[in-house]
Design a protein around this motif. Structure first.
Motif, mmCIF file in Angstrom:
data_model
loop_
_atom_site.group_PDB
_atom_site.id
_atom_site.type_symbol
_atom_site.label_atom_id
_atom_site.label_comp_id
_atom_site.label_asym_id
_atom_site.label_seq_id
_atom_site.Cartn_x
_atom_site.Cartn_y
_atom_site.Cartn_z
ATOM 1 N N PRO A 141 4.582 10.017 -9.998
ATOM 2 C CA PRO A 141 4.314 10.136 -8.556
ATOM 3 C C PRO A 141 3.085 10.983 -8.307
ATOM 4 N N LYS A 142 2.299 10.610 -7.321
ATOM 5 C CA LYS A 142 1.027 11.290 -7.080
ATOM 6 C C LYS A 142 1.218 12.737 -6.681
ATOM 7 N N LYS A 143 2.299 13.069 -5.959
ATOM 8 C CA LYS A 143 2.559 14.457 -5.583
ATOM 9 C C LYS A 143 2.767 15.297 -6.824
ATOM 10 N N ASP A 170 5.990 -5.300 -10.296
ATOM 11 C CA ASP A 170 6.442 -4.995 -8.943
ATOM 12 C C ASP A 170 7.112 -3.629 -8.968
ATOM 13 N N HIS A 171 7.622 -3.166 -7.808
ATOM 14 C CA HIS A 171 8.306 -1.885 -7.771
ATOM 15 C C HIS A 171 9.552 -1.950 -8.658
ATOM 16 N N PHE A 172 10.352 -2.989 -8.486
ATOM 17 C CA PHE A 172 11.464 -3.301 -9.384
ATOM 18 C C PHE A 172 11.217 -4.726 -9.881
ATOM 19 N N LYS A 184 0.823 -1.215 0.000
ATOM 20 C CA LYS A 184 0.000 0.000 0.000
ATOM 21 C C LYS A 184 0.854 1.260 0.000
ATOM 22 N N ARG A 185 2.002 1.195 0.650
ATOM 23 C CA ARG A 185 2.877 2.367 0.696
ATOM 24 C C ARG A 185 3.386 2.720 -0.697
ATOM 25 N N ALA A 186 3.779 1.711 -1.444
ATOM 26 C CA ALA A 186 4.249 1.953 -2.811
ATOM 27 C C ALA A 186 3.114 2.447 -3.701
ATOM 28 N N LEU A 187 1.926 1.895 -3.511
ATOM 29 C CA LEU A 187 0.773 2.331 -4.299
ATOM 30 C C LEU A 187 0.384 3.771 -3.971
ATOM 31 N N ALA A 188 0.582 4.170 -2.711
ATOM 32 C CA ALA A 188 0.255 5.537 -2.320
ATOM 33 C C ALA A 188 1.184 6.545 -2.981
#
Length: 250
Positions: A193-195, A143-145, A92-96
């Motif tokens: 990135p969402k930001k 995946d993330h990587f 969830k942290r990576a998805l956020a």
């Protein structure tokens, strides 16, 4: 007589027959030896044939069902194969921070199931809730990587999925989704990135806009924009051509 002795010895050595020395390979003898070996060990021949004709083809076919795939080839497979879906296994942290690719352009939705090593049964159960017909489903895993994507691909194939592909580089790795998206992927499936998205999506007009002057009436108008809201135009007191206020004698 002394000279004749060594000559006679050399002559006797040269007369030795060479019929027993042969430089050719006796193929018939080799074939006979092989035949005798196979007759003595018939199960050896059967085992070699079984491995060559059955085990190796099945292994190659099984290994082809799960393997690495490049990000661009994964997108092409998702685009061209109607049974191909995407599975995001990040937490969830990576998805956020970085959301899954948006596949609405392909009329598909990315399934998100976090993979944790040692909890394979729970993971498979959650994945099967998202894919009701695994035997006719191909999955591209991101995946993330690189991470655990290949492990998950093997796990899903073992649990009945038709094929599973691990996207090499994941979202942020070398030649992963983000690295190739600017040049190879459509705008709608790119991820940021969402930001950054939030900053780009904020709309507004520059507060430092120049003042506009109405030359016909000699009235200046100024608009101040703050947070997207505009104030009403304000009018300055009109002046005569001489610069004296018409109300000075009142």
């Amino acid at each position: 007589m002394g000279l004749s002795f060594p000559l006679s010895c050399l002559a006797s050595e040269s007369d030795v027959p060479t019929e027993g020395i042969s430089s050719k390979i006796d193929l018939e003898a080799i074939l006979v030896s092989i035949d005798n070996f196979l007759n003595r060990y018939p199960f050896f021949l059967f085992g070699v044939g079984f491995i060559w004709l059955v085990v190796i083809p099945l292994t190659e076919e099984y290994l082809q069902k799960y393997k690495f795939i490049s990000a661009i080839n994964a997108f092409k497979k998702l685009r061209n194969d109607p049974i191909c879906q995407m599975l995001d296994i990040r937490d969830k942290r990576a998805l956020a921070y970085l959301d899954s690719p948006n596949l609405k352009i392909l009329n598909k939705k990315v399934s998100q199931v976090h993979f944790v090593e040692g909890k394979d049964d729970i993971f498979v159960k959650e994945v099967l809730e998202n894919f009701r017909e695994p035997e006719s489903t191909t999955v591209c895993i991101i995946d993330h990587f690189d991470g655990n994507s290949l492990k998950v691909a093997e796990l899903l194939v073992k649990n009945g999925f038709k094929e599973a592909y691990a996207i090499r580089g994941g979202l942020r790795g070398n030649k992963g989704w983000q690295e190739i998206q600017e040049s190879l992927l459509p705008l709608s499936v790119r991820v940021y990135p969402k930001k950054k998205n939030k900053e780009q999506n904020e709309s507004g007009i520059d507060a430092n806009q120049p003042e506009e002057e109405d030359t016909d009436s000699g009235i200046k108008r100024s608009e101040q924009i703050s947070n997207g809201s505009a104030t009403k135009p304000s009018q300055l007191i009109p002046q005569t051509q001489s610069g004296v206020s018409p109300y000075s004698n009142v």
